[in-house]
Scaffold this motif. Structure first.
Motif, short mmCIF file in Angstrom:
data_model
loop_
_atom_site.label_atom_id
_atom_site.label_comp_id
_atom_site.label_asym_id
_atom_site.label_seq_id
_atom_site.Cartn_x
_atom_site.Cartn_y
_atom_site.Cartn_z
N ILE A 19 -42.83 -18.67 6.28
CA ILE A 19 -43.56 -18.28 5.07
C ILE A 19 -43.45 -16.77 4.84
O ILE A 19 -43.27 -16.31 3.72
N GLY A 20 -43.56 -15.98 5.92
CA GLY A 20 -43.42 -14.54 5.78
C GLY A 20 -42.03 -14.14 5.33
O GLY A 20 -41.87 -13.25 4.48
N SER A 21 -41.01 -14.79 5.85
CA SER A 21 -39.63 -14.49 5.44
C SER A 21 -39.39 -14.92 4.00
O SER A 21 -38.71 -14.23 3.25
N LEU A 22 -39.95 -16.05 3.62
CA LEU A 22 -39.83 -16.52 2.25
C LEU A 22 -40.54 -15.58 1.28
O LEU A 22 -40.05 -15.30 0.19
N GLY A 23 -41.71 -15.07 1.69
CA GLY A 23 -42.42 -14.10 0.87
C GLY A 23 -41.64 -12.81 0.70
O GLY A 23 -41.64 -12.21 -0.37
N LEU A 24 -40.96 -12.39 1.74
CA LEU A 24 -40.12 -11.18 1.66
C LEU A 24 -38.98 -11.39 0.67
O LEU A 24 -38.61 -10.48 -0.07
N LEU A 25 -38.47 -12.60 0.61
CA LEU A 25 -37.36 -12.91 -0.29
C LEU A 25 -37.81 -13.12 -1.73
O LEU A 25 -37.16 -12.66 -2.66
N PHE A 30 -41.95 -3.94 -4.20
CA PHE A 30 -42.08 -3.42 -2.84
C PHE A 30 -43.47 -3.67 -2.26
O PHE A 30 -43.60 -4.08 -1.11
N TYR A 31 -44.49 -3.41 -3.04
CA TYR A 31 -45.86 -3.55 -2.54
C TYR A 31 -46.18 -5.00 -2.19
O TYR A 31 -46.87 -5.27 -1.21
N MET A 32 -45.71 -5.93 -3.01
CA MET A 32 -45.93 -7.34 -2.71
C MET A 32 -45.11 -7.77 -1.49
O MET A 32 -45.56 -8.59 -0.70
N ARG A 33 -43.93 -7.23 -1.36
CA ARG A 33 -43.07 -7.60 -0.23
C ARG A 33 -43.59 -7.08 1.10
O ARG A 33 -43.17 -7.56 2.14
#
Length: 118
Positions: A19-25, A30-33
């Motif tokens: 989920i964290g990797s998907l959120g990064l993608l 930038f702030y959301m990532r």
């Protein structure tokens, strides 16, 4: 019983890391990532490290402290690094897609003008 605990920790860690990797993608700016790797991925890697510590502590005669120390280091450094990255982005005036709530701006403006005497 130990296998169920280890399975739960490994699956939880894998889900949080995914989920964290998907959120990064998938997140927009930038702030959301920043939230992807600092929140979910930290919990995921922490869960995997705790599962590893439980497994090797049960397998060997002594307590496995390597994974616990890595987990503590991760939980201490991830929020600090995210805070420093956010401050650097604010210093560089990096644009954000988040909308500023108009209501809070009006309340702040009205509270600032109340105390001013002309």
């Amino acid at each position: 019983m130990l296998e169920y605990l280890l399975s739960f920790l490994i699956l939880t860690g894998a889900i949080f890391t995914f989920i964290g990797s998907l959120g990064l993608l998938r997140l927009n700016d930038f702030y959301m990532r920043l939230h992807g790797p600092t929140k979910a991925t930290t919990l995921g890697v922490g869960s995997l490290l705790i599962a590893s510590a439980v497994f090797f502590s049960n397998r060997d005669a002594g307590l496995s402290l390597h994974e616990i120390l890595i987990t503590l280091f991760l939980f201490i450094t991830a929020p600090v690094s995210a805070h420093l990255l956010a401050k650097a982005a604010l210093h560089l005036n990096l644009h954000s897609f988040a909308k500023i709530p108009i209501k809070s701006i009006k309340e702040k403006a009205s509270s600032d003008t109340i105390g001013i005497k002309h």
